[in-house]
Scaffold this motif. Structure first.
Motif, PDB file in Angstrom:
ATOM      1  N   GLU A  33       0.848  -1.186   0.000  1.00  0.00           N
ATOM      2  CA  GLU A  33       0.000   0.000   0.000  1.00  0.00           C
ATOM      3  C   GLU A  33       0.890   1.245   0.000  1.00  0.00           C
ATOM      4  O   GLU A  33       1.746   1.413   0.857  1.00  0.00           O
ATOM      5  CB  GLU A  33      -0.899  -0.010   1.247  1.00  0.00           C
ATOM      6  CG  GLU A  33      -1.954   1.071   1.271  1.00  0.00           C
ATOM      7  CD  GLU A  33      -2.865   0.933   2.483  1.00  0.00           C
ATOM      8  OE1 GLU A  33      -4.069   1.188   2.357  1.00  0.00           O
ATOM      9  OE2 GLU A  33      -2.357   0.563   3.566  1.00  0.00           O
ATOM     10  N   GLU A  37      -2.303   5.868  -0.831  1.00  0.00           N
ATOM     11  CA  GLU A  37      -3.407   4.910  -0.696  1.00  0.00           C
ATOM     12  C   GLU A  37      -3.755   4.678   0.763  1.00  0.00           C
ATOM     13  O   GLU A  37      -4.941   4.591   1.124  1.00  0.00           O
ATOM     14  CB  GLU A  37      -3.018   3.583  -1.359  1.00  0.00           C
ATOM     15  CG  GLU A  37      -2.948   3.645  -2.882  1.00  0.00           C
ATOM     16  CD  GLU A  37      -2.305   2.400  -3.486  1.00  0.00           C
ATOM     17  OE1 GLU A  37      -2.532   2.152  -4.684  1.00  0.00           O
ATOM     18  OE2 GLU A  37      -1.574   1.681  -2.754  1.00  0.00           O
ATOM     19  N   GLN A  40      -5.766   7.643   2.045  1.00  0.00           N
ATOM     20  CA  GLN A  40      -7.161   7.571   1.588  1.00  0.00           C
ATOM     21  C   GLN A  40      -7.942   6.544   2.394  1.00  0.00           C
ATOM     22  O   GLN A  40      -9.083   6.782   2.805  1.00  0.00           O
ATOM     23  CB  GLN A  40      -7.200   7.222   0.100  1.00  0.00           C
ATOM     24  CG  GLN A  40      -6.684   8.312  -0.829  1.00  0.00           C
ATOM     25  CD  GLN A  40      -7.663   9.444  -1.027  1.00  0.00           C
ATOM     26  OE1 GLN A  40      -8.826   9.356  -0.627  1.00  0.00           O
ATOM     27  NE2 GLN A  40      -7.217  10.528  -1.649  1.00  0.00           N
ATOM     28  N   ARG A  41      -7.327   5.396   2.632  1.00  0.00           N
ATOM     29  CA  ARG A  41      -8.006   4.343   3.394  1.00  0.00           C
ATOM     30  C   ARG A  41      -8.288   4.781   4.821  1.00  0.00           C
ATOM     31  O   ARG A  41      -9.407   4.606   5.328  1.00  0.00           O
ATOM     32  CB  ARG A  41      -7.138   3.070   3.399  1.00  0.00           C
ATOM     33  CG  ARG A  41      -7.686   1.967   4.305  1.00  0.00           C
ATOM     34  CD  ARG A  41      -6.799   0.752   4.322  1.00  0.00           C
ATOM     35  NE  ARG A  41      -5.425   1.043   4.717  1.00  0.00           N
ATOM     36  CZ  ARG A  41      -5.049   1.232   5.994  1.00  0.00           C
ATOM     37  NH1 ARG A  41      -5.940   1.180   6.978  1.00  0.00           N
ATOM     38  NH2 ARG A  41      -3.784   1.464   6.280  1.00  0.00           N
ATOM     39  N   LYS A  44     -11.096   7.213   5.040  1.00  0.00           N
ATOM     40  CA  LYS A  44     -12.411   6.613   4.775  1.00  0.00           C
ATOM     41  C   LYS A  44     -12.856   5.692   5.907  1.00  0.00           C
ATOM     42  O   LYS A  44     -14.045   5.646   6.258  1.00  0.00           O
ATOM     43  CB  LYS A  44     -12.369   5.815   3.461  1.00  0.00           C
ATOM     44  CG  LYS A  44     -12.183   6.666   2.219  1.00  0.00           C
ATOM     45  CD  LYS A  44     -13.352   7.583   1.968  1.00  0.00           C
ATOM     46  CE  LYS A  44     -13.168   8.367   0.667  1.00  0.00           C
ATOM     47  NZ  LYS A  44     -14.263   9.350   0.462  1.00  0.00           N
ATOM     48  N   GLU A  45     -11.915   4.954   6.497  1.00  0.00           N
ATOM     49  CA  GLU A  45     -12.281   3.938   7.486  1.00  0.00           C
ATOM     50  C   GLU A  45     -12.542   4.515   8.874  1.00  0.00           C
ATOM     51  O   GLU A  45     -13.178   3.856   9.700  1.00  0.00           O
ATOM     52  CB  GLU A  45     -11.166   2.896   7.591  1.00  0.00           C
ATOM     53  CG  GLU A  45     -11.035   1.998   6.379  1.00  0.00           C
ATOM     54  CD  GLU A  45      -9.906   0.981   6.529  1.00  0.00           C
ATOM     55  OE1 GLU A  45      -9.783   0.128   5.635  1.00  0.00           O
ATOM     56  OE2 GLU A  45      -9.162   1.048   7.533  1.00  0.00           O
TER      57      GLU A  45
END
Length: 407
Positions: A33, A37, A40-41, A44-45
Protein backbone atom coordinates in the motif's frame (compact mmCIF):
# COMPACT_ATOMS: atom_id res chain seq x y z
CA UNK A 1 19.97 -32.05 25.74
CA UNK A 2 21.10 -30.15 22.65
CA UNK A 3 17.68 -30.76 21.07
CA UNK A 4 15.98 -29.39 24.19
CA UNK A 5 17.97 -26.15 24.11
CA UNK A 6 17.34 -25.81 20.37
CA UNK A 7 13.58 -26.16 20.92
CA UNK A 8 13.62 -23.56 23.69
CA UNK A 9 15.59 -21.17 21.47
CA UNK A 10 13.08 -21.62 18.67
CA UNK A 11 10.15 -20.92 21.01
CA UNK A 12 11.80 -17.74 22.33
CA UNK A 13 12.57 -16.60 18.78
CA UNK A 14 8.96 -17.15 17.74
CA UNK A 15 7.67 -15.16 20.70
CA UNK A 16 10.02 -12.29 19.85
CA UNK A 17 9.03 -12.37 16.19
CA UNK A 18 5.31 -12.34 17.03
CA UNK A 19 5.83 -9.49 19.45
CA UNK A 20 7.76 -7.49 16.88
CA UNK A 21 5.18 -8.22 14.22
CA UNK A 22 2.33 -7.01 16.44
CA UNK A 23 4.21 -3.80 17.17
CA UNK A 24 4.94 -3.18 13.52
CA UNK A 25 1.32 -3.64 12.47
CA UNK A 26 0.50 -0.72 14.72
CA UNK A 27 3.25 1.43 13.23
CA UNK A 28 3.53 0.50 9.56
CA UNK A 29 1.16 0.50 6.61
CA UNK A 30 0.87 -2.71 4.57
CA UNK A 31 3.86 -3.26 2.30
CA UNK A 32 1.67 -3.35 -0.81
CA UNK A 33 0.00 0.00 0.00
CA UNK A 34 1.45 3.39 -0.99
CA UNK A 35 1.41 6.26 1.49
CA UNK A 36 -1.25 8.04 -0.56
CA UNK A 37 -3.41 4.91 -0.70
CA UNK A 38 -2.99 4.40 3.03
CA UNK A 39 -4.01 8.00 3.68
CA UNK A 40 -7.16 7.57 1.59
CA UNK A 41 -8.01 4.34 3.39
CA UNK A 42 -7.46 5.80 6.87
CA UNK A 43 -9.59 8.85 6.01
CA UNK A 44 -12.41 6.61 4.78
CA UNK A 45 -12.28 3.94 7.49
CA UNK A 46 -12.14 6.27 10.48
CA UNK A 47 -14.36 9.02 11.80
CA UNK A 48 -12.90 12.46 11.10
CA UNK A 49 -14.07 15.09 13.58
CA UNK A 50 -13.49 18.76 12.77
CA UNK A 51 -14.00 21.04 15.75
CA UNK A 52 -14.99 24.14 13.82
CA UNK A 53 -16.65 24.68 10.42
CA UNK A 54 -18.47 27.97 9.75
CA UNK A 55 -21.10 26.69 7.32
CA UNK A 56 -24.16 28.14 9.15
CA UNK A 57 -22.91 31.73 9.03
CA UNK A 58 -21.77 31.26 5.43
CA UNK A 59 -25.22 30.15 4.27
CA UNK A 60 -26.89 32.82 6.42
CA UNK A 61 -24.97 35.53 4.56
CA UNK A 62 -25.29 33.96 1.09
CA UNK A 63 -27.52 30.90 0.96
CA UNK A 64 -26.38 27.86 -1.00
CA UNK A 65 -27.48 24.25 -0.70
CA UNK A 66 -24.47 22.47 0.81
CA UNK A 67 -26.21 19.11 0.44
CA UNK A 68 -25.14 19.47 -3.20
CA UNK A 69 -21.91 20.62 -4.85
CA UNK A 70 -21.29 24.37 -4.48
CA UNK A 71 -19.03 26.71 -6.42
CA UNK A 72 -17.59 28.63 -3.48
CA UNK A 73 -16.80 28.08 0.17
CA UNK A 74 -14.89 25.22 1.74
CA UNK A 75 -17.63 22.70 2.58
CA UNK A 76 -20.36 20.79 0.81
CA UNK A 77 -21.51 17.17 0.81
CA UNK A 78 -19.52 15.91 -2.21
CA UNK A 79 -16.30 17.46 -0.92
CA UNK A 80 -16.90 16.16 2.60
CA UNK A 81 -17.36 12.64 1.21
CA UNK A 82 -14.20 12.98 -0.88
CA UNK A 83 -12.23 14.03 2.18
CA UNK A 84 -13.72 11.47 4.56
CA UNK A 85 -15.12 14.18 6.88
CA UNK A 86 -17.72 12.61 9.17
CA UNK A 87 -18.41 14.99 12.07
CA UNK A 88 -17.84 18.69 11.40
CA UNK A 89 -18.98 20.80 14.34
CA UNK A 90 -21.26 23.41 12.82
CA UNK A 91 -20.26 26.77 14.27
CA UNK A 92 -23.19 28.80 15.56
CA UNK A 93 -21.19 32.00 15.20
CA UNK A 94 -22.54 35.26 16.57
CA UNK A 95 -20.44 38.37 15.79
CA UNK A 96 -19.22 40.42 18.74
CA UNK A 97 -21.01 43.42 17.24
CA UNK A 98 -24.26 41.83 18.44
CA UNK A 99 -23.09 41.38 22.04
CA UNK A 100 -25.54 42.67 24.65
CA UNK A 101 -28.41 42.66 22.16
CA UNK A 102 -31.45 40.44 21.79
CA UNK A 103 -30.42 39.96 18.15
CA UNK A 104 -27.48 37.80 19.23
CA UNK A 105 -29.90 35.22 20.65
CA UNK A 106 -32.21 35.52 17.66
CA UNK A 107 -29.33 34.93 15.26
CA UNK A 108 -28.07 31.90 17.21
CA UNK A 109 -31.49 30.28 17.02
CA UNK A 110 -31.75 31.07 13.33
CA UNK A 111 -28.37 29.47 12.62
CA UNK A 112 -29.41 26.34 14.53
CA UNK A 113 -32.53 26.31 12.36
CA UNK A 114 -30.30 26.36 9.28
CA UNK A 115 -28.34 23.29 10.49
CA UNK A 116 -31.59 21.45 11.11
CA UNK A 117 -32.70 22.48 7.61
CA UNK A 118 -29.58 20.90 6.07
CA UNK A 119 -30.53 17.60 7.70
CA UNK A 120 -34.15 18.08 6.71
CA UNK A 121 -33.24 18.54 3.05
CA UNK A 122 -30.97 15.48 2.95
CA UNK A 123 -31.71 13.04 5.78
CA UNK A 124 -30.01 10.29 3.79
CA UNK A 125 -26.75 12.29 3.85
CA UNK A 126 -26.71 14.19 7.14
CA UNK A 127 -27.88 13.67 10.71
CA UNK A 128 -27.78 15.80 13.84
CA UNK A 129 -25.51 14.59 16.63
CA UNK A 130 -26.13 15.35 20.29
CA UNK A 131 -23.73 12.80 21.78
CA UNK A 132 -20.68 10.66 21.12
CA UNK A 133 -22.99 7.70 20.49
CA UNK A 134 -24.86 9.71 17.85
CA UNK A 135 -21.60 10.40 15.98
CA UNK A 136 -20.61 6.75 16.10
CA UNK A 137 -24.04 5.47 15.06
CA UNK A 138 -24.36 8.00 12.22
CA UNK A 139 -20.95 6.88 10.94
CA UNK A 140 -22.11 3.27 10.88
CA UNK A 141 -25.16 4.37 8.87
CA UNK A 142 -23.01 6.26 6.36
CA UNK A 143 -24.27 9.69 7.37
CA UNK A 144 -22.30 12.84 8.11
CA UNK A 145 -22.97 14.03 11.66
CA UNK A 146 -23.63 17.72 12.29
CA UNK A 147 -22.92 18.41 15.97
CA UNK A 148 -23.07 22.07 16.93
CA UNK A 149 -20.88 24.45 18.90
CA UNK A 150 -21.70 28.07 19.71
CA UNK A 151 -18.91 30.52 18.88
CA UNK A 152 -19.38 33.42 21.30
CA UNK A 153 -21.46 32.99 24.45
CA UNK A 154 -23.23 36.32 23.95
CA UNK A 155 -26.63 34.70 23.09
CA UNK A 156 -26.83 33.25 26.62
CA UNK A 157 -27.65 36.77 27.85
CA UNK A 158 -26.60 36.02 31.43
CA UNK A 159 -29.41 33.48 31.83
CA UNK A 160 -28.92 29.87 32.89
CA UNK A 161 -32.38 29.14 31.49
CA UNK A 162 -31.17 30.32 28.09
CA UNK A 163 -28.10 28.10 28.48
CA UNK A 164 -30.48 25.16 29.04
CA UNK A 165 -32.45 26.22 25.97
CA UNK A 166 -29.38 26.07 23.76
CA UNK A 167 -28.37 22.71 25.22
CA UNK A 168 -31.85 21.44 24.37
CA UNK A 169 -31.38 22.72 20.82
CA UNK A 170 -28.16 20.74 20.44
CA UNK A 171 -25.29 23.04 21.40
CA UNK A 172 -22.49 20.84 22.72
CA UNK A 173 -19.70 23.36 23.16
CA UNK A 174 -19.59 27.10 23.75
CA UNK A 175 -16.69 29.38 22.86
CA UNK A 176 -16.95 31.76 25.81
CA UNK A 177 -16.14 34.97 23.90
CA UNK A 178 -15.18 36.07 20.41
CA UNK A 179 -13.38 39.23 19.28
CA UNK A 180 -14.54 41.43 22.17
CA UNK A 181 -15.00 41.03 25.88
CA UNK A 182 -18.59 40.01 26.59
CA UNK A 183 -20.66 39.33 29.71
CA UNK A 184 -18.84 36.01 30.23
CA UNK A 185 -15.16 36.50 29.49
CA UNK A 186 -12.42 38.76 28.23
CA UNK A 187 -11.27 38.15 24.65
CA UNK A 188 -7.71 37.67 23.46
CA UNK A 189 -8.39 40.34 20.82
CA UNK A 190 -9.76 42.95 23.26
CA UNK A 191 -7.25 45.09 25.17
CA UNK A 192 -9.81 46.38 27.69
CA UNK A 193 -9.78 43.23 29.86
CA UNK A 194 -12.74 44.44 31.88
CA UNK A 195 -13.04 41.23 33.90
CA UNK A 196 -9.35 40.35 34.21
CA UNK A 197 -10.39 36.92 32.96
CA UNK A 198 -13.88 35.58 33.56
CA UNK A 199 -16.80 37.67 34.78
CA UNK A 200 -18.64 36.61 37.96
CA UNK A 201 -21.35 35.16 35.70
CA UNK A 202 -18.69 33.46 33.60
CA UNK A 203 -17.34 31.68 36.66
CA UNK A 204 -20.83 30.46 37.48
CA UNK A 205 -21.34 29.44 33.87
CA UNK A 206 -18.33 27.08 33.94
CA UNK A 207 -19.98 24.93 36.61
CA UNK A 208 -23.35 24.99 34.87
CA UNK A 209 -21.82 23.91 31.57
CA UNK A 210 -20.14 21.03 33.41
CA UNK A 211 -23.48 20.11 34.94
CA UNK A 212 -25.37 20.20 31.65
CA UNK A 213 -22.76 18.41 29.55
CA UNK A 214 -21.62 21.30 27.35
CA UNK A 215 -17.91 21.34 26.49
CA UNK A 216 -16.11 24.56 27.41
CA UNK A 217 -14.17 26.07 24.51
CA UNK A 218 -11.31 28.44 25.38
CA UNK A 219 -10.44 29.50 21.81
CA UNK A 220 -10.61 33.31 21.61
CA UNK A 221 -10.45 34.01 25.36
CA UNK A 222 -7.69 35.94 27.14
CA UNK A 223 -4.88 34.10 28.91
CA UNK A 224 -6.30 34.98 32.35
CA UNK A 225 -9.71 33.64 31.32
CA UNK A 226 -8.07 30.42 30.12
CA UNK A 227 -6.24 29.77 33.40
CA UNK A 228 -9.34 30.56 35.46
CA UNK A 229 -11.41 28.19 33.33
CA UNK A 230 -8.88 25.38 33.78
CA UNK A 231 -8.95 25.96 37.52
CA UNK A 232 -12.75 25.95 37.75
CA UNK A 233 -13.81 23.23 35.30
CA UNK A 234 -14.41 19.75 36.68
CA UNK A 235 -14.32 18.31 33.16
CA UNK A 236 -11.75 18.55 30.34
CA UNK A 237 -11.97 21.65 28.15
CA UNK A 238 -11.20 22.17 24.46
CA UNK A 239 -9.64 24.74 22.18
CA UNK A 240 -11.91 24.12 19.21
CA UNK A 241 -9.85 26.02 16.61
CA UNK A 242 -6.53 27.33 17.91
CA UNK A 243 -2.89 26.84 16.97
CA UNK A 244 0.46 27.52 18.66
CA UNK A 245 1.86 30.85 19.79
CA UNK A 246 5.34 29.38 19.56
CA UNK A 247 5.12 29.84 15.78
CA UNK A 248 3.28 33.19 15.91
CA UNK A 249 4.91 35.17 18.76
CA UNK A 250 2.69 37.85 20.24
CA UNK A 251 -0.51 36.43 18.73
CA UNK A 252 -2.54 35.79 21.90
CA UNK A 253 -5.34 34.14 19.96
CA UNK A 254 -3.02 31.11 19.74
CA UNK A 255 -1.94 29.08 22.77
CA UNK A 256 1.40 29.25 24.56
CA UNK A 257 3.36 26.14 25.52
CA UNK A 258 2.42 26.62 29.17
CA UNK A 259 -1.28 26.83 28.27
CA UNK A 260 -1.04 23.65 26.20
CA UNK A 261 0.65 21.91 29.13
CA UNK A 262 -2.14 23.01 31.47
CA UNK A 263 -4.74 21.93 28.92
CA UNK A 264 -3.16 18.47 28.77
CA UNK A 265 -3.06 18.23 32.57
CA UNK A 266 -6.79 19.01 32.47
CA UNK A 267 -7.28 16.17 29.96
CA UNK A 268 -8.39 18.55 27.21
CA UNK A 269 -7.51 18.83 23.54
CA UNK A 270 -6.19 21.57 21.24
CA UNK A 271 -7.75 21.35 17.79
CA UNK A 272 -5.34 22.87 15.28
CA UNK A 273 -6.61 25.77 13.17
CA UNK A 274 -5.56 25.59 9.50
CA UNK A 275 -5.73 29.33 8.72
CA UNK A 276 -2.40 30.61 7.37
CA UNK A 277 -2.38 33.46 9.88
CA UNK A 278 -2.65 30.92 12.68
CA UNK A 279 0.20 28.67 11.58
CA UNK A 280 2.64 30.85 9.62
CA UNK A 281 4.66 33.73 11.11
CA UNK A 282 4.99 35.28 7.63
CA UNK A 283 1.21 35.27 7.13
CA UNK A 284 0.73 36.67 10.62
CA UNK A 285 3.18 39.53 9.93
CA UNK A 286 1.52 40.20 6.56
CA UNK A 287 -1.84 40.61 8.28
CA UNK A 288 -0.42 42.82 11.01
CA UNK A 289 1.32 45.12 8.52
CA UNK A 290 -1.81 45.36 6.42
CA UNK A 291 -3.79 46.38 9.50
CA UNK A 292 -1.24 49.00 10.50
CA UNK A 293 -1.21 50.60 7.05
CA UNK A 294 -5.00 50.59 6.87
CA UNK A 295 -5.25 52.30 10.26
CA UNK A 296 -2.74 54.90 9.09
CA UNK A 297 -4.90 55.67 6.05
CA UNK A 298 -8.01 55.91 8.23
CA UNK A 299 -6.23 58.38 10.52
CA UNK A 300 -5.14 60.49 7.54
CA UNK A 301 -8.12 60.35 5.17
CA UNK A 302 -11.05 58.97 7.24
CA UNK A 303 -12.70 55.56 7.27
CA UNK A 304 -15.11 56.40 4.44
CA UNK A 305 -12.42 57.74 2.12
CA UNK A 306 -11.67 56.37 -1.34
CA UNK A 307 -8.09 55.68 -0.23
CA UNK A 308 -9.32 53.31 2.47
CA UNK A 309 -11.89 51.75 0.15
CA UNK A 310 -9.23 50.94 -2.43
CA UNK A 311 -6.61 49.85 0.08
CA UNK A 312 -7.26 46.12 0.51
CA UNK A 313 -7.14 45.21 -3.18
CA UNK A 314 -4.14 47.44 -3.81
CA UNK A 315 -2.22 46.06 -0.84
CA UNK A 316 -2.88 42.45 -1.86
CA UNK A 317 -1.79 43.17 -5.43
CA UNK A 318 1.45 44.78 -4.30
CA UNK A 319 2.07 42.30 -1.48
CA UNK A 320 0.92 38.77 -2.45
CA UNK A 321 -0.37 36.81 0.51
CA UNK A 322 2.21 34.32 1.86
CA UNK A 323 0.05 31.22 2.17
CA UNK A 324 1.10 28.66 4.75
CA UNK A 325 1.89 25.12 3.66
CA UNK A 326 0.62 21.73 4.80
CA UNK A 327 4.03 21.16 6.39
CA UNK A 328 3.53 24.23 8.61
CA UNK A 329 0.27 22.78 9.91
CA UNK A 330 2.07 19.51 10.58
CA UNK A 331 4.77 21.43 12.47
CA UNK A 332 2.11 22.58 14.94
CA UNK A 333 0.92 19.01 15.41
CA UNK A 334 4.51 17.84 15.87
CA UNK A 335 5.18 20.41 18.56
CA UNK A 336 2.10 19.51 20.61
CA UNK A 337 3.00 15.82 20.33
CA UNK A 338 6.55 16.51 21.51
CA UNK A 339 5.39 18.86 24.28
CA UNK A 340 2.54 16.90 25.89
CA UNK A 341 1.92 13.78 23.81
CA UNK A 342 -0.38 12.57 21.05
CA UNK A 343 -3.47 12.33 23.28
CA UNK A 344 -4.21 16.07 23.30
CA UNK A 345 -4.34 16.96 19.60
CA UNK A 346 -7.35 17.34 17.31
CA UNK A 347 -8.46 19.14 14.15
CA UNK A 348 -10.26 22.50 14.18
CA UNK A 349 -9.80 23.65 10.60
CA UNK A 350 -11.95 26.83 10.68
CA UNK A 351 -13.14 26.00 7.16
CA UNK A 352 -15.54 28.64 5.85
CA UNK A 353 -14.26 30.91 8.62
CA UNK A 354 -10.83 32.12 7.52
CA UNK A 355 -11.67 33.35 4.04
CA UNK A 356 -9.09 32.71 1.34
CA UNK A 357 -6.19 32.26 3.79
CA UNK A 358 -6.12 28.45 3.83
CA UNK A 359 -2.77 26.69 3.30
CA UNK A 360 -1.68 25.04 0.10
CA UNK A 361 -2.76 21.42 0.23
CA UNK A 362 -5.63 22.08 2.66
CA UNK A 363 -7.93 24.36 0.68
CA UNK A 364 -11.24 22.66 1.53
CA UNK A 365 -12.76 19.66 3.28
CA UNK A 366 -11.87 17.31 0.43
CA UNK A 367 -8.19 17.57 1.40
CA UNK A 368 -8.14 15.73 4.74
CA UNK A 369 -6.32 12.77 3.11
CA UNK A 370 -3.45 15.18 2.40
CA UNK A 371 -3.19 15.84 6.14
CA UNK A 372 -3.23 12.10 6.86
CA UNK A 373 -0.59 11.46 4.20
CA UNK A 374 1.59 14.16 5.73
CA UNK A 375 1.29 12.55 9.15
CA UNK A 376 2.21 9.15 7.71
CA UNK A 377 5.27 10.64 6.05
CA UNK A 378 6.30 12.05 9.42
CA UNK A 379 6.07 8.51 10.81
CA UNK A 380 2.94 8.88 12.90
CA UNK A 381 1.39 5.47 13.42
CA UNK A 382 -2.10 4.69 12.28
CA UNK A 383 -3.10 4.57 15.96
CA UNK A 384 -1.68 8.07 16.49
CA UNK A 385 -3.58 9.38 13.48
CA UNK A 386 -6.87 7.93 14.70
CA UNK A 387 -6.40 9.83 17.95
CA UNK A 388 -5.89 13.09 16.08
CA UNK A 389 -8.80 12.47 13.69
CA UNK A 390 -11.42 11.62 16.31
CA UNK A 391 -10.47 9.68 19.42
CA UNK A 392 -9.05 12.56 21.45
CA UNK A 393 -12.04 14.85 20.96
CA UNK A 394 -14.56 12.04 21.44
CA UNK A 395 -12.76 11.10 24.67
CA UNK A 396 -13.19 14.66 25.96
CA UNK A 397 -16.82 14.80 24.86
CA UNK A 398 -17.52 11.46 26.58
CA UNK A 399 -15.81 12.70 29.75
CA UNK A 400 -18.05 15.79 29.74
CA UNK A 401 -21.09 13.53 29.33
CA UNK A 402 -19.85 11.35 32.22
CA UNK A 403 -19.32 14.42 34.41
CA UNK A 404 -22.97 15.30 33.86
CA UNK A 405 -24.05 11.83 35.00
CA UNK A 406 -22.05 12.26 38.22
CA UNK A 407 -23.77 15.51 39.12
Amino acid sequence: MQAKFTLIALIVACVLIIGCTNTQTQALIPVNESTKEAAQRIAKENIIVDGHVDVPYRVEANWVDVTQATDKGDFDYPRAIAGGLDAPFMSIYVPASLDNSVESTVLANRLIDSVEAIVGRAPDKFALAYSVNDVQNNFKEGKISLPMGMENGSPIQGSLDTLQHFYNRGIRYITLAHSQSNHISDSSYDLRRQWKGLSPFGKTLIGEMNNLGIMIDISHVSDDAFYQTIELSKAPVIASHSSLRRFTPGFERNMSDDMITKLAENGGVIMINFGSGFVSPAARMWRDKMGEKRQSLIATFGEDSQQVSDFNDQYKQENPYPFASLDMVLDHIDHVAELVGIDYIGIGSDYDGVGDSLPTGLKDVSTFPNLVEGLLKREYTEGDIKKILNENLLRVWAAVETQTQRE
